[in-house]
Design a protein around this motif. Structure first.
Motif, mmCIF file in Angstrom:
data_model
loop_
_atom_site.group_PDB
_atom_site.id
_atom_site.type_symbol
_atom_site.label_atom_id
_atom_site.label_comp_id
_atom_site.label_asym_id
_atom_site.label_seq_id
_atom_site.Cartn_x
_atom_site.Cartn_y
_atom_site.Cartn_z
ATOM 1 N N THR A 63 16.616 31.838 7.313
ATOM 2 C CA THR A 63 17.770 31.074 6.861
ATOM 3 C C THR A 63 18.008 29.903 7.809
ATOM 4 O OG1 THR A 63 19.263 32.507 8.118
ATOM 5 C CG2 THR A 63 18.848 33.108 5.817
ATOM 6 N N ASP A 79 24.294 29.575 5.324
ATOM 7 C CA ASP A 79 23.191 29.597 4.372
ATOM 8 C C ASP A 79 23.215 30.911 3.592
ATOM 9 O OD1 ASP A 79 20.957 28.824 2.979
ATOM 10 O OD2 ASP A 79 19.533 29.181 4.605
ATOM 11 N N GLU A 80 22.860 30.831 2.324
ATOM 12 C CA GLU A 80 22.720 31.996 1.459
ATOM 13 C C GLU A 80 21.376 31.911 0.748
ATOM 14 O OE1 GLU A 80 25.872 32.686 -1.257
ATOM 15 O OE2 GLU A 80 27.460 32.535 0.246
ATOM 16 N N LYS A 81 20.711 33.051 0.644
ATOM 17 C CA LYS A 81 19.447 33.108 -0.077
ATOM 18 C C LYS A 81 19.373 34.406 -0.867
ATOM 19 C CE LYS A 81 16.472 30.170 2.785
ATOM 20 N NZ LYS A 81 15.161 30.051 3.466
ATOM 21 N N SER A 126 24.070 34.051 5.976
ATOM 22 C CA SER A 126 24.213 33.739 7.395
ATOM 23 C C SER A 126 25.342 32.734 7.555
ATOM 24 C CB SER A 126 22.903 33.160 7.952
ATOM 25 O OG SER A 126 23.059 32.753 9.302
#
Length: 694
Positions: free
Chosen positions: A298, A304-306, A339
């Motif tokens: 990330t 951040d998003e995944k 994150s």
């Protein structure tokens, strides 16, 4: 087709027990909602006879253990059954009502009484929804310690998780030892489910069993011989904690058609270095795809998003020098990763780097004695250690060394194939890492010396030929003589054995080494805490002056200090630039380039000031050696010798190569085309003047 559909509907219809359970939950929810509505109306609510019986039945199922009778302990509701008598209280808005007051039909404060009744009913529903697990909802938290020569981990009975991990032999800037996480900063949970209920293991108190100095089983007893637990084994002399899901009789609780279990992991990645800015830039969630060498991560600079759809082998909470890696023996069925960066000015911002959460699904079967196996790597990002652990999985290379940022493929190959082996070899007989960096720099310079010498020779020849080139330009100043001017210049280069690119190409060939060193030093944990001269820590800036204010635009890079090694590197770089510019005699003809060359060292000062002092020290030593090489090379290249070479080459028969012939032919054709174009322009101009005269 209809027969199949109706058959499937008949086979999957809920049983009478499931229907009754669903009806009971709906009734309980309706009762809680009705009680909440009565709070403001002045009416006194209480438990019905059926609800009181449900309460006694619930408490009876919570069997006694060595700590005493278990009971409800949930959001201010603390009720237990001692013998045949209900005891305990319900805390509402800081006021505690005894259980007898809550169950009474009258109350001096109906609103307070009704809120207590609603809280009790809500807690009853919460415990009933936990079914076989309900007896494990209460207890006292204990910590079980496992320890070896490398680390110490403490496992909590609340949730059965590793609550604290301490590494031996490493110090934090504010603690005598590095605690990778502690005080609830690391939390994970497995979510089991049947057709009507979900059970999150973080809510339960486990019982430690089979304790040794290196292993323990955290177990939940679910009645009827069913148990579910987590077995932890600390591998001797390593940073590996093995975690196995162990169970027995779980098909009584979880249907055999359930083939997955949820997994949630939350960790606040702790800060360990005094220089938070650079450590924060090197923290995030890393993960490796199953059966592939690909490792991704990330954003290290922002939230951040995944959402990963592919199967994963491991997931890691990584910071600059230490990581927590959860490695599955089988796989993770994708993952949702989040994150988050802590806001500046908050208490958490000073303590932590990132707040990370992970949600994933894992393969599961309620009939397997060991339903899942994992390895926790909780340790340093040291290349040699991670390289050895890469082979822990018999099915594939774990690629744990990818946790260390060593640059792109070429630069990483230089670091792993050359720099790190030499660095480790020097460390076997040199104890001071400042001396190791010095010796490493000298070795690198010796290896690159042929390229450096060739570059200096070419630059020296170009400097000697500068008056001759100037004379050629003065002799053929016209544009139509460009071809002849170029031919004469190329002929001069050929006779002297010089080339305009001769000085640049060797320097370009050295660039991969310089960039590889740029990525190596900030990631080298061996330098962490190692002092040299005035630098207390070669992995951090060597601050000689500090302040609290902010410098607009550059504080994010420069920091709030001045690093002495970086300052020395800048001064040395300016001296080297002066020597280079003087030798090339560019100050008069290219004044803009001169100032740009002098601004580059200042730019490097801003950029490198917040980096590891070991990196600035390396560049400082490298520049000093480069200056010495510059002056030493002047003894090997003499103007008289070069001119003698030109004269000797002029006396030899001139044989042009095929390339030179083609180049001259192309230049001749270009020159003729230019002349024809100029003649056409002249004729067109005369014709235009004649038209105007008419």
């Amino acid at each position: 087709m209809c027969a199949v559909i109706f058959g499937f509907m008949w086979m999957t219809q809920p049983t009478q027990e499931q229907i009754a359970e669903q009806r009971r939950q709906r009734d309980s929810i309706a009762a809680v909602q009705a009680a909440e509505q009565q709070v403001s109306g002045g009416m006194v609510d209480t438990l019905s006879l059926a609800e009181k019986e449900r309460l006694r039945t619930l408490l009876t199922t919570m069997s006694a253990d060595t700590a005493g009778a278990k009971g409800i302990d949930h959001e201010g509701v603390r009720v237990s059954l001692a013998g045949n008598k209900l005891t305990g209280s319900v805390d509402v808005d800081g006021t505690a009502l005894s259980i007898d007051e809550v169950l009474a039909d009258t109350a001096s404060d109906p609103a307070l009484h009704n809120r207590a009744v609603a809280a009790l009913k809500n807690s009853m529903l919460f415990y009933e929804q936990n079914g076989n697990f309900a007896a494990n909802l209460t207890g006292s938290e204990q910590l079980v310690t496992l320890e070896n020569d490398s680390m110490k981990v403490q496992i909590s009975t609340k949730g059965g998780v590793i609550a604290q991990a301490t590494l031996k032999g490493y110090k934090a800037f504010n603690e005598p030892q590095v605690n990778v996480f502690k005080d609830g900063d690391n939390d994970y949970s497995f979510t089991l489910s049947n057709n009507t209920q979900r059970f999150e293991t973080r809510n339960y108190f486990f019982t430690p069993e089979e304790e040794t100095d290196s292993s323990v089983v955290m177990r939940l007893s679910l009645g009827g011989g069913a148990t579910w637990g987590l077995r932890y084994t600390l591998v001797r002399g390593s940073y590996i904690v093995r975690m196995d899901i162990v169970q027995e009789g779980m098909e009584q609780v979880i249907p055999m058609n359930i083939n997955s279990v949820g997994f949630d992991w939350h960790q606040r990645i702790s800060r360990h270095e005094e220089g938070k800015m650079f450590e924060e830039r090197n923290s995030g969630i890393y993960y490796k795809y199953l059966g592939s060498g690909s490792v991704d991560y990330t954003s290290e600079n922002s939230d951040d998003e995944k959402e990963i759809k592919d199967k994963l082998k491991w997931i890691a909470a990584k910071n600059q020098f230490f990581s927590t890696v959860l490695i599955a023996d089988s796989l993770f069925n994708g993952a949702k990763l989040n994150s988050r960066v802590f806001e500046k000015g908050t208490a958490d911002y000073q303590k932590y780097l990132k707040d990370m959460t992970v949600h994933s699904e894992l393969p599961y079967s309620s009939t397997d004695a060991v339903a899942g196996s994992f390895m926790f790597y909780i340790g340093p990002n040291r290349y040699k250690i991670l390289r050895d652990y890469d082979k822990f999985s018999p099915k594939e290379d774990l690629k744990l060394t990818r946790l260390i940022p060593l640059g792109w493929k070429l630069f990483r190959w230089i670091n792993t194939g050359v720099i790190i082996p030499v660095f480790d070899w020097l460390g076997t007989f040199i104890s001071n890492y400042g001396i190791i960096i010095l010796v490493l720099t000298i070795l690198i310079k010796l290896v690159l010396s042929p390229l450096t010498y060739k570059s200096y020779i070419s630059q020296a020849k170009m400097r000697i030929l500068a008056p001759d080139i100037k004379a050629i330009n003065e002799k053929y100043p016209a544009q139509e003589d460009a071809l002849k001017r170029q031919q004469k210049t190329m002929e001069l280069y050929r006779l002297a054995g010089a080339s305009p690119m001769g000085g640049c190409l060797p320097m370009l060939l050295q660039m991969p080494i310089l960039i590889a060193m740029f990525t190596f030093f900030p990631s080298c944990i061996e330098l962490r805490g190692e002092a040299f001269l005035w630098a207390k820590d070669l992995s951090a800036p060597d601050k000689i002056v500090e302040w609290t204010g902010q410098i607009p635009f550059i504080t994010n890079y420069f920091g709030n200090h001045i690093s002495l090694f970086c300052l020395l590197m800048t001064i040395t770089n300016i001296i080297y630039t002066y020597i280079t510019m003087k030798s090339q005699n560019q100050s008069a003809s290219m004044p803009g380039m001169k100032w740009m060359m002098y601004l580059m060292p200042i730019f490097f000062l801003v950029f490198f000031n917040n980096y590891a002092s070991g990196l600035s020290y390396y560049y400082f030593i490298s520049l000093l050696i480069t200056i010495l090489q510059t002056y030493s090379c002047r003894f090997f290249v003499k103007e008289d010798k070069v001119r003698a070479t030109i004269a000797a080459n002029s006396a030899k028969p001139k044989k042009k190569s095929g390339f030179m012939k083609r180049l001259e032919e192309a230049q001749r054709q270009q020159q003729e085309a230019l002349k024809r174009q100029q003649q056409q322009q002249k004729r067109g101009g005369k014709g235009g003047n004649g038209s105007r005269r008419r």
